[in-house]
Design a protein around this motif. Sequence first.
Motif, PDB file in Angstrom:
ATOM      1  N   LEU A  89       0.776  -0.979   0.001  1.00 19.63           N
ATOM      2  CA  LEU A  89      -0.439   0.293  -0.083  1.00 19.63           C
ATOM      3  C   LEU A  89       1.302   1.030  -0.341  1.00 19.63           C
ATOM      4  N   GLU A  90       1.859   0.916   1.021  1.00 21.36           N
ATOM      5  CA  GLU A  90       2.803   2.219   0.910  1.00 21.36           C
ATOM      6  C   GLU A  90       3.602   2.346   0.002  1.00 21.36           C
ATOM      7  N   ALA A  91       3.928   1.636  -0.930  1.00 23.46           N
ATOM      8  CA  ALA A  91       4.466   1.667  -2.243  1.00 23.46           C
ATOM      9  C   ALA A  91       4.001   1.939  -3.400  1.00 23.46           C
ATOM     10  N   ILE A  92       2.284   1.470  -3.497  1.00 18.64           N
ATOM     11  CA  ILE A  92       1.433   2.465  -4.269  1.00 18.64           C
ATOM     12  C   ILE A  92       1.533   3.968  -3.858  1.00 18.64           C
ATOM     13  N   HIS A  93       1.330   4.030  -2.796  1.00 20.88           N
ATOM     14  CA  HIS A  93       0.693   5.641  -2.138  1.00 20.88           C
ATOM     15  C   HIS A  93      -0.482   6.274  -2.932  1.00 20.88           C
ATOM     16  N   PRO A  94      -1.593   5.336  -2.560  1.00 22.36           N
ATOM     17  CA  PRO A  94      -3.534   5.739  -3.486  1.00 22.36           C
ATOM     18  C   PRO A  94      -3.523   7.256  -2.843  1.00 22.36           C
TER      19      PRO A  94
ATOM     20  N   SER B  13      -3.343  11.280  -1.835  1.00 23.56           N
ATOM     21  CA  SER B  13      -1.925  12.816  -2.183  1.00 23.56           C
ATOM     22  C   SER B  13      -1.630  13.380  -0.375  1.00 23.56           C
ATOM     23  N   ASP B  14      -2.878  12.275   0.311  1.00 23.74           N
ATOM     24  CA  ASP B  14      -2.130  13.154   1.656  1.00 23.74           C
ATOM     25  C   ASP B  14      -2.782  11.865   2.153  1.00 23.74           C
ATOM     26  N   GLY B  15      -1.939  11.635   3.434  1.00 24.03           N
ATOM     27  CA  GLY B  15      -2.322  10.952   4.770  1.00 24.03           C
ATOM     28  C   GLY B  15      -2.275   8.791   4.477  1.00 24.03           C
ATOM     29  N   ASN B  16      -0.999   8.533   2.956  1.00 27.82           N
ATOM     30  CA  ASN B  16      -0.779   7.447   3.217  1.00 27.82           C
ATOM     31  C   ASN B  16      -0.658   6.379   4.037  1.00 27.82           C
ATOM     32  N   GLY B  17       0.700   7.317   5.267  1.00 27.22           N
ATOM     33  CA  GLY B  17       1.353   6.614   6.053  1.00 27.22           C
ATOM     34  C   GLY B  17       0.440   6.421   6.830  1.00 27.22           C
ATOM     35  N   ARG B  18      -0.315   6.957   7.379  1.00 19.60           N
ATOM     36  CA  ARG B  18      -1.116   7.444   8.743  1.00 19.60           C
ATOM     37  C   ARG B  18      -2.430   5.751   7.774  1.00 19.60           C
TER      38      ARG B  18
ATOM     39  N   ASP C 201      12.415   4.585  15.346  1.00 20.26           N
ATOM     40  CA  ASP C 201      13.198   4.445  14.711  1.00 20.26           C
ATOM     41  C   ASP C 201      12.942   5.082  13.314  1.00 20.26           C
ATOM     42  N   HIS C 202      12.046   6.162  13.072  1.00 26.54           N
ATOM     43  CA  HIS C 202      11.232   6.575  11.875  1.00 26.54           C
ATOM     44  C   HIS C 202      11.696   5.547  10.234  1.00 26.54           C
ATOM     45  N   GLN C 203      13.330   6.591  10.602  1.00 29.13           N
ATOM     46  CA  GLN C 203      13.922   6.699   9.171  1.00 29.13           C
ATOM     47  C   GLN C 203      14.750   4.494   8.471  1.00 29.13           C
TER      48      GLN C 203
ATOM     49  N   TYR D 286      11.944   2.115   9.352  1.00 26.07           N
ATOM     50  CA  TYR D 286      10.937   1.575   9.329  1.00 26.07           C
ATOM     51  C   TYR D 286      10.047   2.391   7.217  1.00 26.07           C
ATOM     52  N   CYS D 287      11.847   3.723   7.049  1.00 24.89           N
ATOM     53  CA  CYS D 287      11.022   3.931   5.870  1.00 24.89           C
ATOM     54  C   CYS D 287      12.347   3.650   5.489  1.00 24.89           C
ATOM     55  N   ASP D 288      13.179   2.948   5.469  1.00 25.29           N
ATOM     56  CA  ASP D 288      14.174   2.367   4.865  1.00 25.29           C
ATOM     57  C   ASP D 288      14.460   1.443   4.037  1.00 25.29           C
TER      58      ASP D 288
ATOM     59  N   MET E 105      11.621  -0.305   3.848  1.00 26.52           N
ATOM     60  CA  MET E 105      10.737  -0.478   2.836  1.00 26.52           C
ATOM     61  C   MET E 105      11.151   0.145   1.105  1.00 26.52           C
ATOM     62  N   TYR E 106      11.680   1.470   1.929  1.00 20.31           N
ATOM     63  CA  TYR E 106      13.264   1.496   0.267  1.00 20.31           C
ATOM     64  C   TYR E 106      13.365   0.047   0.427  1.00 20.31           C
ATOM     65  N   ARG E 107      14.028  -0.656   0.579  1.00 18.21           N
ATOM     66  CA  ARG E 107      14.665  -1.432   0.395  1.00 18.21           C
ATOM     67  C   ARG E 107      14.088  -2.677  -0.243  1.00 18.21           C
TER      68      ARG E 107
HETATM   69  N1  LIG Z   1      10.833   4.279   0.651  1.00 17.58           N
HETATM   70  C1  LIG Z   1       9.337   3.881   0.739  1.00 17.58           C
HETATM   71  N2  LIG Z   1       8.895   2.922   0.149  1.00 17.58           N
HETATM   72  C2  LIG Z   1       7.666   3.143   0.179  1.00 17.58           C
HETATM   73  N3  LIG Z   1       6.671   3.216   1.183  1.00 17.58           N
HETATM   74  C3  LIG Z   1       8.063   4.227   2.585  1.00 17.58           C
HETATM   75  C4  LIG Z   1       8.823   4.870   1.544  1.00 17.58           C
HETATM   76  N4  LIG Z   1       9.365   6.154   3.107  1.00 17.58           N
HETATM   77  C5  LIG Z   1       8.008   5.751   3.451  1.00 17.58           C
HETATM   78  N5  LIG Z   1       7.368   5.628   3.164  1.00 17.58           N
HETATM   79  C6  LIG Z   1       5.776   5.315   3.488  1.00 17.58           C
HETATM   80  O1  LIG Z   1       5.048   6.531   3.715  1.00 17.58           O
HETATM   81  C7  LIG Z   1       4.937   6.865   4.587  1.00 17.58           C
HETATM   82  C8  LIG Z   1       5.486   8.658   5.089  1.00 17.58           C
HETATM   83  O2  LIG Z   1       4.814   9.367   2.979  1.00 17.58           O
HETATM   84  P1  LIG Z   1       3.895  10.878   2.574  1.00 17.58           P
HETATM   85  O3  LIG Z   1       5.335  11.505   2.829  1.00 17.58           O
HETATM   86  O4  LIG Z   1       4.457  10.655   1.277  1.00 17.58           O
HETATM   87  O5  LIG Z   1       2.962  11.214   3.771  1.00 17.58           O
HETATM   88  P2  LIG Z   1       1.404  11.086   3.583  1.00 17.58           P
HETATM   89  O6  LIG Z   1       0.699  10.648   1.877  1.00 17.58           O
HETATM   90  O7  LIG Z   1       1.580  12.668   3.095  1.00 17.58           O
HETATM   91  O8  LIG Z   1       1.028  10.410   4.571  1.00 17.58           O
HETATM   92  P3  LIG Z   1       1.072  10.726   6.092  1.00 17.58           P
HETATM   93  O9  LIG Z   1       0.117  12.540   6.360  1.00 17.58           O
HETATM   94  O10 LIG Z   1      -0.249   9.753   6.560  1.00 17.58           O
HETATM   95  O11 LIG Z   1       1.898  10.723   5.996  1.00 17.58           O
HETATM   96  C9  LIG Z   1       5.835   6.989   6.176  1.00 17.58           C
HETATM   97  O12 LIG Z   1       4.768   6.904   7.028  1.00 17.58           O
HETATM   98  C10 LIG Z   1       5.965   5.516   5.380  1.00 17.58           C
HETATM   99  O13 LIG Z   1       4.525   4.464   5.818  1.00 17.58           O
END
Ligand SMILES: Nc1ncnc2c1ncn2[C@@H]1O[C@H](COP(=O)(O)OP(=O)(O)OP(=O)(O)O)[C@@H](O)[C@H]1O
Length: 383
Positions: free
Chosen positions: A212-217, A219-224, A254-256, A258-260, A262-264
């Motif tokens: 789901l995060e990789a698709i990032h569907p 414009s905002d709120g994907n992480g949450r 350790d947010h970094q 978590y993101c790293d 997923m990036y890998r």
């Molecule tokens: N390399 C990555 N690949 C996939 N997902 C990632 C990666 N790095 C971070 N994320 C996810 O993306 C989220 C942040 O996305 P972004 O900065 O676009 O915020 P957003 O869509 O505005 O959502 P929110 O406001 O909830 O963060 C992180 O919390 C994590 O879940």
Amino acid sequence: MQHSDFGPGASGHLSEIAPFWGGAYCFDPDPLPPTWEFPADLWPVLNEANKQLMLLEGIGRSLPNPAILLRPLRDREAILSSRMEGTMATPRQLLLYELDPREAASEEDPRNMHREVANYARALDYALTSPLPTGLTLIRQLHAILMDGVRGKNRDPGQFRRQQVAIGAPARYVPPAPGRLQDFLDPFDAYLHLERKRYDPLVDCFVTHYQLEAIHPFSDGNGRIGRLLLTLMIQRCCGMTQPWLHMSEYYEADHQQYCDRMYRVSTEGAWSDWIGYCLKGVAQQATKTIERCDRLRTLRDEYYDRLTGKSASLRLKQIIDGLFKAPMVAIADLPEAIGVTYPTAKSDVAKLVKAGVLAEFPDHHPKTYYAPEIFAIAYEGLE
Ligand SMILES: Nc1ncnc2c1ncn2[C@@H]1O[C@H](COP(=O)(O)OP(=O)(O)OP(=O)(O)O)[C@@H](O)[C@H]1O
């Protein structure tokens, strides 16, 4: 996006987009399930995670009043998941907002953030009672609740994005182009709906979280939304009666990292690393929650003794139980909540203040009280 980071083991493909998006490419993740095999060396980690999860389920299920744990857990999750994205509210601000949910006066008003965190809590409640299967329809409904009434640009409640987005500045990860979103969302939805997915249910929760995060569907709120869905999936897919386990505390530490990780997964297909990290987090979060539950239970028993001993007044017990659900109370709200007159409510609150259970919340009108000891355990580390 660093083209050279993506090797032959990548879990998708780069495709060309408009050049100003941190390079000329976005990442198109392969559909689930991945070709990755769950490795033998992760079995002990998976077993430990499932063991702790079931222990937590057993303890939670034996609680006479599960709300004493569920509400603080839900609020902690809402606060921490939102905090990871820069949406800040302390527990006090969240509880005060919920007692008095007034509109924000402008885009800069901090009540916007308090509302967003309260929305997260509301969306969690909604998800957990929704009869809808875990899928895109529910995901969009949750997004609509999360963004409900929140001021700001590009919120688009409940709508998939129509523009390109990127994670990080400069863009570190660029998800699929908006025009092709549906090509990724449809197979994702189909995988979510599968009764039996590829891996152990707990593993599949984290596989789908990545996707789901990789698709990032949005414009905002994907992480949450992703972490909210994770709580829901852990409950629904892992045989839990209630949402006892939340992951944001672990990720936020350790947010970094978590993101790293997923990036890998995207760049190298590093699934074992990502899944191992998440499973360790499950065991850790379950253990922490069990400890917190024990401390809350002990404190509640101590309050019963402190106030009333064996001849416990049912009414005071009721107020105390209510404080474990939400450790803040306005006298004016008590008559309706427990069916007493205003003078009785006032005298009960006075007894609780005398016993050291309640303290007046400074500078707040109408007069509001909070339970400092409950607060300290339920919201430890969040003020
Ligand atoms: N390399 C990555 N690949 C996939 N997902 C990632 C990666 N790095 C971070 N994320 C996810 O993306 C989220 C942040 O996305 P972004 O900065 O676009 O915020 P957003 O869509 O505005 O959502 P929110 O406001 O909830 O963060 C992180 O919390 C994590 O879940």
